[in-house]
Write a protein that holds these residues in place. Sequence first.
Motif, PDB file in Angstrom:
ATOM      1  N   UNK A  22       0.825  -1.213   0.000  1.00 46.94           N
ATOM      2  CA  UNK A  22       0.000   0.000   0.000  1.00 46.94           C
ATOM      3  C   UNK A  22       0.854   1.256   0.000  1.00 46.94           C
ATOM      4  N   UNK A  23       2.021   1.173   0.629  1.00 41.77           N
ATOM      5  CA  UNK A  23       2.881   2.344   0.784  1.00 41.77           C
ATOM      6  C   UNK A  23       3.679   2.655  -0.475  1.00 41.77           C
ATOM      7  N   UNK A  24       4.205   1.627  -1.130  1.00 43.69           N
ATOM      8  CA  UNK A  24       5.107   1.870  -2.268  1.00 43.69           C
ATOM      9  C   UNK A  24       4.409   1.763  -3.612  1.00 43.69           C
ATOM     10  N   UNK A  25       3.195   1.197  -3.658  1.00 37.18           N
ATOM     11  CA  UNK A  25       2.492   1.028  -4.925  1.00 37.18           C
ATOM     12  C   UNK A  25       2.865  -0.272  -5.607  1.00 37.18           C
ATOM     13  N   UNK A  26       1.970  -0.760  -6.463  1.00 40.86           N
ATOM     14  CA  UNK A  26       2.151  -2.089  -7.053  1.00 40.86           C
ATOM     15  C   UNK A  26       3.410  -2.219  -7.896  1.00 40.86           C
ATOM     16  N   UNK A  27       3.735  -1.207  -8.682  1.00 37.62           N
ATOM     17  CA  UNK A  27       4.892  -1.333  -9.581  1.00 37.62           C
ATOM     18  C   UNK A  27       6.168  -1.561  -8.780  1.00 37.62           C
ATOM     19  N   UNK A  28       6.407  -0.728  -7.768  1.00 39.01           N
ATOM     20  CA  UNK A  28       7.606  -0.876  -6.952  1.00 39.01           C
ATOM     21  C   UNK A  28       7.533  -2.135  -6.092  1.00 39.01           C
ATOM     22  N   UNK A  29       6.330  -2.453  -5.609  1.00 38.44           N
ATOM     23  CA  UNK A  29       6.171  -3.615  -4.740  1.00 38.44           C
ATOM     24  C   UNK A  29       6.570  -4.903  -5.451  1.00 38.44           C
ATOM     25  N   UNK A  30       6.045  -5.102  -6.653  1.00 33.53           N
ATOM     26  CA  UNK A  30       6.362  -6.347  -7.362  1.00 33.53           C
ATOM     27  C   UNK A  30       7.804  -6.348  -7.872  1.00 33.53           C
ATOM     28  N   UNK A  31       8.372  -5.177  -8.067  1.00 35.88           N
ATOM     29  CA  UNK A  31       9.805  -5.113  -8.385  1.00 35.88           C
ATOM     30  C   UNK A  31      10.623  -5.569  -7.188  1.00 35.88           C
ATOM     31  N   UNK A  32      10.186  -5.208  -5.982  1.00 35.65           N
ATOM     32  CA  UNK A  32      10.866  -5.655  -4.762  1.00 35.65           C
ATOM     33  C   UNK A  32      10.749  -7.162  -4.604  1.00 35.65           C
ATOM     34  N   UNK A  33       9.533  -7.717  -4.805  1.00 30.13           N
ATOM     35  CA  UNK A  33       9.326  -9.160  -4.652  1.00 30.13           C
ATOM     36  C   UNK A  33      10.238  -9.970  -5.556  1.00 30.13           C
ATOM     37  N   UNK A  34      10.484  -9.483  -6.773  1.00 31.24           N
ATOM     38  CA  UNK A  34      11.368 -10.193  -7.703  1.00 31.24           C
ATOM     39  C   UNK A  34      12.839  -9.850  -7.476  1.00 31.24           C
ATOM     40  N   UNK A  35      13.106  -8.596  -7.176  1.00 25.83           N
ATOM     41  CA  UNK A  35      14.492  -8.145  -7.107  1.00 25.83           C
ATOM     42  C   UNK A  35      15.242  -8.653  -5.897  1.00 25.83           C
ATOM     43  N   UNK A  36      14.544  -8.747  -4.757  1.00 24.95           N
ATOM     44  CA  UNK A  36      15.211  -9.185  -3.530  1.00 24.95           C
ATOM     45  C   UNK A  36      15.796 -10.591  -3.659  1.00 24.95           C
ATOM     46  N   UNK A  37      15.030 -11.618  -4.066  1.00 26.96           N
ATOM     47  CA  UNK A  37      15.647 -12.948  -4.185  1.00 26.96           C
ATOM     48  C   UNK A  37      16.685 -13.030  -5.293  1.00 26.96           C
ATOM     49  N   UNK A  38      16.622 -12.144  -6.273  1.00 30.08           N
ATOM     50  CA  UNK A  38      17.663 -12.124  -7.302  1.00 30.08           C
ATOM     51  C   UNK A  38      18.954 -11.543  -6.745  1.00 30.08           C
ATOM     52  N   UNK A  39      18.840 -10.455  -5.972  1.00 30.91           N
ATOM     53  CA  UNK A  39      20.034  -9.802  -5.431  1.00 30.91           C
ATOM     54  C   UNK A  39      20.723 -10.658  -4.372  1.00 30.91           C
ATOM     55  N   UNK A  40      19.948 -11.395  -3.583  1.00 33.42           N
ATOM     56  CA  UNK A  40      20.496 -12.167  -2.469  1.00 33.42           C
ATOM     57  C   UNK A  40      20.548 -13.670  -2.748  1.00 33.42           C
ATOM     58  N   UNK A  41      20.445 -14.048  -3.986  1.00 35.20           N
ATOM     59  CA  UNK A  41      20.354 -15.454  -4.388  1.00 35.20           C
ATOM     60  C   UNK A  41      21.448 -16.307  -3.757  1.00 35.20           C
ATOM     61  N   UNK A  42      21.017 -17.408  -3.128  1.00 33.29           N
ATOM     62  CA  UNK A  42      21.893 -18.402  -2.510  1.00 33.29           C
ATOM     63  C   UNK A  42      22.655 -17.870  -1.285  1.00 33.29           C
ATOM     64  N   UNK A  43      22.199 -16.734  -0.756  1.00 32.13           N
ATOM     65  CA  UNK A  43      22.882 -16.151   0.388  1.00 32.13           C
ATOM     66  C   UNK A  43      21.996 -16.077   1.621  1.00 32.13           C
ATOM     67  N   UNK A  44      22.367 -15.185   2.523  1.00 32.23           N
ATOM     68  CA  UNK A  44      21.645 -14.966   3.776  1.00 32.23           C
ATOM     69  C   UNK A  44      21.377 -13.485   3.923  1.00 32.23           C
ATOM     70  N   UNK A  45      20.394 -13.142   4.758  1.00 29.67           N
ATOM     71  CA  UNK A  45      20.031 -11.738   4.877  1.00 29.67           C
ATOM     72  C   UNK A  45      19.314 -11.470   6.189  1.00 29.67           C
ATOM     73  N   UNK A  46      19.208 -10.171   6.521  1.00 27.92           N
ATOM     74  CA  UNK A  46      18.495  -9.710   7.698  1.00 27.92           C
ATOM     75  C   UNK A  46      17.311  -8.851   7.276  1.00 27.92           C
ATOM     76  N   UNK A  47      16.390  -8.626   8.214  1.00 22.31           N
ATOM     77  CA  UNK A  47      15.245  -7.752   7.943  1.00 22.31           C
ATOM     78  C   UNK A  47      15.722  -6.335   7.647  1.00 22.31           C
ATOM     79  N   UNK A  48      16.743  -5.876   8.368  1.00 25.64           N
ATOM     80  CA  UNK A  48      17.261  -4.535   8.132  1.00 25.64           C
ATOM     81  C   UNK A  48      17.780  -4.398   6.697  1.00 25.64           C
ATOM     82  N   UNK A  49      18.408  -5.449   6.189  1.00 23.22           N
ATOM     83  CA  UNK A  49      18.887  -5.409   4.807  1.00 23.22           C
ATOM     84  C   UNK A  49      17.722  -5.397   3.823  1.00 23.22           C
ATOM     85  N   UNK A  50      16.663  -6.131   4.150  1.00 31.44           N
ATOM     86  CA  UNK A  50      15.485  -6.097   3.286  1.00 31.44           C
ATOM     87  C   UNK A  50      14.859  -4.707   3.296  1.00 31.44           C
ATOM     88  N   UNK A  51      14.746  -4.100   4.466  1.00 29.79           N
ATOM     89  CA  UNK A  51      14.186  -2.754   4.546  1.00 29.79           C
ATOM     90  C   UNK A  51      15.013  -1.780   3.705  1.00 29.79           C
TER      91      UNK A  51
END
Length: 511
Positions: free
Chosen positions: A407-436
């Motif tokens: 709701x805050x970022x809008x659908x275009x940015x939201x779905x870009x985040x959903x796809x981009x995050x697992x691509x950027x961190x593929x096969x690695x580890x992460x924290x919530x702060x890094x996701x934010x």
Amino acid sequence: MRKRLIVSAAAGALALLLSVPASAAQAGPGAAGIGDPYYPNAGNGGYDVSHYDIRLKYQPATDELEGTTTILATATQDLTRFNLDFVLQVKEVLVNGRTARFAGTGEQELEVTPARTIAKGSPITVVVRYADKPGEVERGGYSAWLRTPDGGVAANEPEGSAWWYPSNDHPTDKATFDVSVLVPNGTQVVSNGTLTTSQRPGWTRYNYRQTKPQATYLATLAVGKFDLRQDTTPGGLPVITAYSPDLGVNAGAAQASVERTGELVDWLSTVFGPYPFDTVGGYVPNVPTGYALETQGQIFYSPAQFARGANTSVVVHELAHQWYGDSVSVQRWSEIWLNEGFARYAQWLWSDHENEGTTQELADFFYDYYPADDPFWSIRPGDPGADHQFAGAVYDRGAIAIQALRNTVGDEKFFAILKGWPAERKYGNATIQQFQAYAERVSGKPLGELFNTWLYTPGRPAAGSFGIGGAPAAASLAPGAADPGIAAPGARPEPKSWKKIQETNSVHDHR
């Protein structure tokens, strides 16, 4: 005649110091735990594993397991001793080809003392030979080996590997795997990755290869009678499914759900991006448990998940973990929202796709479902505590947080985040702060208040906070309601998907 050499104490100490390499002088044991705040003794320090080669022989009738696991690792410090997580009886340990001393300590520590100090940065080859009946071994009052009428199953979170292979049992030390299991003819084996088989008189060997990095708790093993099926998705991705022949009344519903794995992973790929592994599948053994587990590329389902009929929602949940949890894994177990919040939200997306309730309708309905004084709201999904790691709030409030982000970022940015995050961190580890930080970078918006409100602050956020829980436009509010922004009881219709999503709640119950 022998002459006795006499030197001063200071001179002797100096000579000894000069005779020992500096690195060896500073060497010491690796830590008995990685230091995770929730599970301080999980994992081990002093080395990083790159590969496990696990060769087993199993007798289903007697639960006798013989194994040789070879571990390839690199020392991260000068090591005089190191630990592995393991609970079965060990016969022999070799380190870099030399016999090593070993001893069981604590609840599940295998303490190994190599014949020579291992220098930092050096490769380590550890061979552990063992034999035991895993179903008879308990630690902390439970066994992670599930005995079945025709064999056994290993699938548990956050720990389970120690009942069938020695490891560095924490998600931060991922590795590739080869699992090879010899069983009597007529018995099948399920594990992670691509499958090949070979035979010799009276025996069949099943070989599974996982070439992508995998956390230790995501490795699974099931031995018994299975209807083992192999197929491919339209895009050519191998699909392996397996069902115990004695699932009883749950058999049809289980197959009607899990056999849709190929279709569902293709759909999820449109949401989260390309599927990250070489195979996909699921198996349903005859076990009395109620949970499901996202074991990498080969998902474990309890028959109880299908006791009320077919449920594709639970399949979507576990498949979503292949991106959120398996490919991108937690840095610490306190970050579990990165796994479970997104897997729950995937169920909401599937509901929207199937026209059984939108993600916004589900978020609002869940918000209304739990009164403000319900203990549900006391759990902080961003750091729930070890005792509440799999509490419903991590899933449901966690998914509401994701809708608030949308709701805050809008659908275009939201779905870009959903796809981009697992691509950027593929096969690695992460924290919530890094996701934010990633979501702020993609969206261009500050998100600290949103994350603090929905993930870290106990209590139900105010109605309408980040677009969640406001009254429906046509709703009549309850007389005298304390918060006029909250919908009156019954003002919001129950989404069609609600009951099926609720039926998957036992995915939390990993013990």
